[in-house]
Design an enzyme around this catalytic site. Structure first.
Site, short mmCIF file in Angstrom:
data_model
loop_
_atom_site.label_atom_id
_atom_site.label_comp_id
_atom_site.label_asym_id
_atom_site.label_seq_id
_atom_site.Cartn_x
_atom_site.Cartn_y
_atom_site.Cartn_z
N GLN A 103 0.81 -1.22 0.00
CA GLN A 103 0.00 0.00 0.00
C GLN A 103 0.85 1.27 0.00
O GLN A 103 0.35 2.34 -0.32
CB GLN A 103 -0.95 0.00 1.19
CG GLN A 103 -2.16 -0.91 0.98
CD GLN A 103 -3.26 -0.64 1.99
OE1 GLN A 103 -3.01 -0.53 3.18
NE2 GLN A 103 -4.48 -0.51 1.50
N HIS A 308 -6.56 8.06 13.59
CA HIS A 308 -5.82 7.55 12.42
C HIS A 308 -6.28 8.25 11.16
O HIS A 308 -5.47 8.70 10.33
CB HIS A 308 -6.07 6.04 12.32
CG HIS A 308 -4.94 5.25 11.75
ND1 HIS A 308 -4.76 5.07 10.41
CD2 HIS A 308 -3.93 4.59 12.36
CE1 HIS A 308 -3.69 4.32 10.20
NE2 HIS A 308 -3.17 4.01 11.37
#
Length: 339
Positions: A103, A308
């Protein structure tokens, strides 16, 4: 020379996502960055093998100049070069997450000069990381709707602490990226409970899916005993396919935790998701920020705006001329991006 973006690795939730997003965006935009306090919010701060592999993978893919790329380093300076398509292979050397390394570099390869194949060896089913199943079944179908041609194949399962797994992704450059709007998930079409077992007794998986079935009687059940010496390890997932998207919730068996407790953890997350009208789960929301920012438009609803998520938005806005809004609604948050 492009200005150097200074980043504080301790900002927000202070984890590795700050570094991974910065590496992706630096490669794509050509802007160098320097980061201090890498993973300052973690019990073991600094670069672990997984993060170091991501740094070195990014370095190889764009021919970057880098300082501070060593285990335990809390300082990094990264000056990117042009992104180059091609065949790449990286080994973490531990059970660190293959998927987080992928990713990091795949968004850059959406803008490469040709097609690419990236193979990473390490862990494929890890705590606190998207699993290979999440990438293949949840994330990539949404990327395809945005105009991104990317396909990940699980070569071999790898669990903590042994690792030994591998995954590979084939990716083509994207002509352009389309925005994505996920306001409602629509009706639930199918629910599937799956237990993966590697050198773990079969009855553990049977108990896990039976416990999930008590929460979700309509769920299809699948217990898979993996061959090939990839254990020990156990992963349990519940995949929820809705009209607009698929979500996946997972937990991992650990010594001293019963199969029923593992299943109840998955059930709790899935029930919380289904109890909200929000389209996107908390972890998928994190994974959508970067592609939506690169498209320059899009929106989704999520039940909770996690630290986050907000930290990732803050990093993205340092590199790209986009702005996110995170508007509280009666049932959660509406997250929008515009350029």
């Amino acid at each position: 020379m492009a200005r150097i973006i200074a980043l504080d690795g301790a900002q927000g939730e202070g984890g590795g996502q700050i570094l991974r997003s910065a590496l992706s965006l630096s490669m794509i935009t050509g802007q160098p960055f320097e980061m201090s306090g890498i993973r300052a919010g973690r019990a073991k701060p600094g670069l672990l093998r997984q993060h170091l592999t991501a740094v070195r993978a990014a370095t190889e893919i764009c021919g970057a100049q880098v300082n501070g790329d060593e285990l335990g380093s809390q300082q990094l300076r990264f000056t990117p070069g042009p992104i180059r398509g091609g065949e790449y292979r990286f080994a973490i050397g531990s059970a660190g997450s293959c998927m987080l390394v992928l990713q990091t570099v795949l968004p850059a390869l959406w803008f490469a000069d040709g097609s690419s194949r990236v193979e990473v060896h390490g862990g494929t089913h890890n705590q606190a990381a998207p699993s290979a199943d999440f990438i293949c079944r949840v994330w990539e179908p949404l990327l395809a709707r945005m105009g991104i041609s990317q396909r990940t194949t699980l070569i071999k399962h790898g669990f903590y602490p042994a690792g030994g797994g591998a995954a590979a992704t084939v990716v083509e450059p994207a002509a352009s990226l389309r925005g994505l709007t996920l306001i409602s998930r629509g009706e639930t079409l199918r629910t599937t409970a799956e237990a993966l077992l590697a050198a773990v007794p079969y009855h553990v998986g049977e108990r896990e899916v039976a416990t999930l079935e008590a929460h979700f009687p309509q769920a299809e059940k699948n217990v898979v005993a993996l061959e090939g010496g990839c254990g020990p390890g156990n992963a349990l997932s519940l995949m929820i396919q809705s009209e607009q998207l698929t979500e996946l919730f997972a937990a991992f068996g650990v010594k001293g935790t019963s199969a029923e407790a593992v299943a109840n953890q998955v059930a709790h997350e899935a029930r919380r998701y289904l109890a909200s009208p929000a389209a996107v789960g908390e972890h998928l929301a994190d994974q959508l920020i970067l592609p939506l920012a690169l498209a320059g438009e899009g929106a989704f609803t999520v039940a909770r705006a996690s630290a986050h998520l907000l930290t990732n938005i803050a990093v993205v806005e340092r590199f790209l001329p986009v702005r996110f809004s995170c508007e509280a609604t009666e049932s959660g948050y509406l997250v929008r991006v515009s350029d």
